[in-house]
Design a protein around this motif. Structure first.
Motif, PDB file in Angstrom:
ATOM      1  N   UNK A 148      21.351  -0.205  -5.468  1.00 25.30           N
ATOM      2  CA  UNK A 148      20.171   0.550  -5.876  1.00 25.30           C
ATOM      3  C   UNK A 148      19.724   1.414  -4.710  1.00 25.30           C
ATOM      4  N   UNK A 149      19.278   2.603  -5.018  1.00 28.79           N
ATOM      5  CA  UNK A 149      18.837   3.531  -3.981  1.00 28.79           C
ATOM      6  C   UNK A 149      17.559   4.218  -4.441  1.00 28.79           C
ATOM      7  N   UNK A 150      16.468   3.957  -3.702  1.00 25.15           N
ATOM      8  CA  UNK A 150      15.212   4.655  -3.968  1.00 25.15           C
ATOM      9  C   UNK A 150      15.221   5.912  -3.116  1.00 25.15           C
ATOM     10  N   UNK A 151      15.441   7.045  -3.747  1.00 26.86           N
ATOM     11  CA  UNK A 151      15.644   8.283  -2.993  1.00 26.86           C
ATOM     12  C   UNK A 151      14.380   8.768  -2.303  1.00 26.86           C
ATOM     13  N   UNK A 152      13.237   8.682  -2.968  1.00 24.33           N
ATOM     14  CA  UNK A 152      12.006   9.146  -2.350  1.00 24.33           C
ATOM     15  C   UNK A 152      10.799   8.618  -3.116  1.00 24.33           C
ATOM     16  N   UNK A 161       0.851  -1.189   0.000  1.00 28.17           N
ATOM     17  CA  UNK A 161       0.000   0.000   0.000  1.00 28.17           C
ATOM     18  C   UNK A 161       0.887   1.239   0.000  1.00 28.17           C
ATOM     19  N   UNK A 162       0.265   2.383  -0.251  1.00 24.83           N
ATOM     20  CA  UNK A 162       1.034   3.623  -0.302  1.00 24.83           C
ATOM     21  C   UNK A 162       1.719   3.916   1.033  1.00 24.83           C
ATOM     22  N   UNK A 163       1.024   3.695   2.136  1.00 26.53           N
ATOM     23  CA  UNK A 163       1.613   3.947   3.450  1.00 26.53           C
ATOM     24  C   UNK A 163       2.753   2.971   3.728  1.00 26.53           C
ATOM     25  N   UNK A 164       2.618   1.720   3.289  1.00 26.37           N
ATOM     26  CA  UNK A 164       3.674   0.734   3.497  1.00 26.37           C
ATOM     27  C   UNK A 164       4.920   1.074   2.691  1.00 26.37           C
ATOM     28  N   UNK A 165       4.735   1.684   1.532  1.00 25.52           N
ATOM     29  CA  UNK A 165       5.891   2.086   0.731  1.00 25.52           C
ATOM     30  C   UNK A 165       6.749   3.094   1.485  1.00 25.52           C
ATOM     31  N   UNK A 166       6.094   3.909   2.308  1.00 28.07           N
ATOM     32  CA  UNK A 166       6.824   4.908   3.098  1.00 28.07           C
ATOM     33  C   UNK A 166       7.462   4.271   4.325  1.00 28.07           C
ATOM     34  N   UNK A 167       6.695   3.470   5.047  1.00 22.02           N
ATOM     35  CA  UNK A 167       7.172   2.900   6.304  1.00 22.02           C
ATOM     36  C   UNK A 167       8.115   1.717   6.102  1.00 22.02           C
ATOM     37  N   UNK A 168       8.032   1.066   4.946  1.00 17.70           N
ATOM     38  CA  UNK A 168       8.857  -0.129   4.691  1.00 17.70           C
ATOM     39  C   UNK A 168       9.797   0.084   3.506  1.00 17.70           C
TER      40      UNK A 168
END
Length: 267
Positions: free
Chosen positions: A164-168, A131-138
């Motif tokens: 690999x680095x997911x910046x935001x 979920x969108x919130x999980x993408x932020x918290x995890x």
């Protein structure tokens, strides 16, 4: 004849020089050379430095094997169908022992044909599981899964994923407002819960204090006996006698105050 010999010798020298120039090649540092013979890829891989080749028949294409960086912005959908944009930075390199296969099967434009699509596909496949919130918290967990999937895709095409680095993660304005309202509601609920707990504690403290005062009063009442009352009366009378100067008041206002001298004599 002598002039002809000189001309022929000069021509031979020029040909030798030209052949020498075109028979040598240099592979730059951080590259590997793919040897082509009349357009066909040969199994020989040239390392860094100077090499000989057959002039006009063989040529060398250089492929970079140093770590390369690819940074792009990718758009995907989360599990709860929220659109998310991620800035992804990928470090990868070409397998030095397979540059000939890479060149033969993919070509020199492997970044556009393989790397960019693999990044987009891996990110979309993983974000669809959260979920969108999980993408932020995890985010670390998401990054690890994207890295694992991307590494497998690049390995198939003779490339090595370094990091690999997911910046935001960026979401729509509506989603950001919803998250802000939710956080505010959670903070207010937490504050209300803390206030309720504080009130309960204060009420319990008051109940405990009242109980202690009632118990103390009950114990005091148990200590009050007839003997204690009589003793207190005697103490009051003794103090009155100590202050009396032996004269009765000139104005009594009725009855003369009675002092029990019997109790004093008994003492």
């Amino acid at each position: 004849m002598k002039n002809n010999k000189l001309i022929i010798s000069g021509l031979i020298l020029v040909v030798v020089i030209v052949l020498f120039i075109f028979s040598g090649t240099t592979v730059a540092s951080g590259y590997r050379g793919v040897l082509l013979q009349l357009g066909a890829v040969k199994p020989t891989i040239l390392t860094e430095g100077f090499h000989f080749k057959i002039p006009f028949i063989q040529n060398v294409e250089q492929v970079e094997v140093r770590v390369q960086k690819e940074e792009s912005s990718q758009t995907a959908a989360s599990k709860d169908l929220q659109m998310v944009t991620a800035n992804v930075a990928v470090n990868y390199s070409v397998d030095p022992g397979a540059v000939n296969k890479l060149y033969q099967e993919i070509g020199p434009d492997y970044r556009v044909r393989i790397v960019d699509p693999a990044i987009a596909e891996s990110l979309k496949a993983v974000t669809a599981q959260y979920t969108a919130e999980e993408l932020i918290s995890k985010r670390p967990e998401v990054s690890a899964q994207v890295k694992d999937m991307l590494a497998k895709k690049l390995t198939k095409y003779y490339m090595i994923l370094e990091d690999i680095n997911i910046k935001e993660f960026a979401f729509s304005e509506e989603f950001n407002k919803a998250i802000e309202l939710k956080q505010t509601a959670e903070q207010n609920a937490l504050k209300a819960q803390r206030d309720l707990e504080r009130i309960k504690i204060e009420a319990q403290q008051q109940i405990t204090q009242a109980g202690a005062e009632a118990e103390a009063l009950r114990l005091k009442k148990q200590e009050v006996t007839p003997e204690l009352i009589q003793l207190k009366q005697i103490e009051v009378q003794e103090k009155a006698l100590e202050k009396w100067d032996g004269r009765l008041p000139s104005v009594t206002g009725g009855a003369t105050p009675f002092i029990d001298l019997g109790g004093v004599e008994k003492k």
